[in-house]
Design a protein around this motif. Sequence first.
Motif, short mmCIF file in Angstrom:
data_model
loop_
_atom_site.label_atom_id
_atom_site.label_comp_id
_atom_site.label_asym_id
_atom_site.label_seq_id
_atom_site.Cartn_x
_atom_site.Cartn_y
_atom_site.Cartn_z
N ILE A 278 -129.53 -39.77 0.17
CA ILE A 278 -129.17 -38.36 0.37
C ILE A 278 -127.72 -38.10 -0.05
N ALA B 86 -127.98 -31.12 -5.71
CA ALA B 86 -129.21 -30.33 -5.55
C ALA B 86 -128.97 -28.89 -5.99
N GLN C 95 -137.70 -37.60 1.72
CA GLN C 95 -136.81 -37.76 0.57
C GLN C 95 -136.68 -39.23 0.19
N ASN D 86 -128.09 -35.21 -2.70
CA ASN D 86 -127.90 -33.86 -2.16
C ASN D 86 -126.73 -33.08 -2.77
N VAL E 277 -130.38 -28.40 1.28
CA VAL E 277 -130.07 -29.79 1.64
C VAL E 277 -128.86 -29.86 2.56
#
Length: 163
Positions: free
Chosen positions: A22, A29, A18, A26, A35
């Motif tokens: 994050i 997402a 990735q 995420n 995730v």
Amino acid sequence: MKVLWAPWRMVHIGGPKQAGCIFCQNPTAPDPREVLVLAVGEHTSVMLNKFPYANGHLMVSPRRHTADVSELSVAEWRQLSDGLRATVEALREEFSPEGMNVGMNLGSAGGAGIADHMHWHVVPRWVGDTNFMPLLGEVRVMPEHLEAVYDRLRPRFEALHLP
Ligand SMILES: [Zn+2]
């Protein structure tokens, strides 16, 4: 760091790495389970750590990309704190740990894996879970798969309101 049994690491190694942050990406997402995101609020999100220190190792972060606690507004800090408390409660109810570690590593020198987006770590602990560590050194044992942990915790976060 050696891991005795960690199939998610195979996924991590085999899958695309990735790019980007994050904690920023995420929460938005399309598939939260993919995730490992358990809860998303206006200012805060809760997700599983893909490289857990123990089963149920969660991370609570502000939505805003910042490394600096003092940059958070009162509303952001409040929801981060609410999310932290809800996370502790969810872990306690689902896994009945005998203790927990709650902590934040600020900056690379502070041990932060992702230094530029602050996050709380919440790690459930059991008496004896570290007894073998001095013997085996840096070895972790992960008896439960990440998705299984996610599925156990997810219902507890569906009811969570992060205003
Ligand atoms: Zn970020």
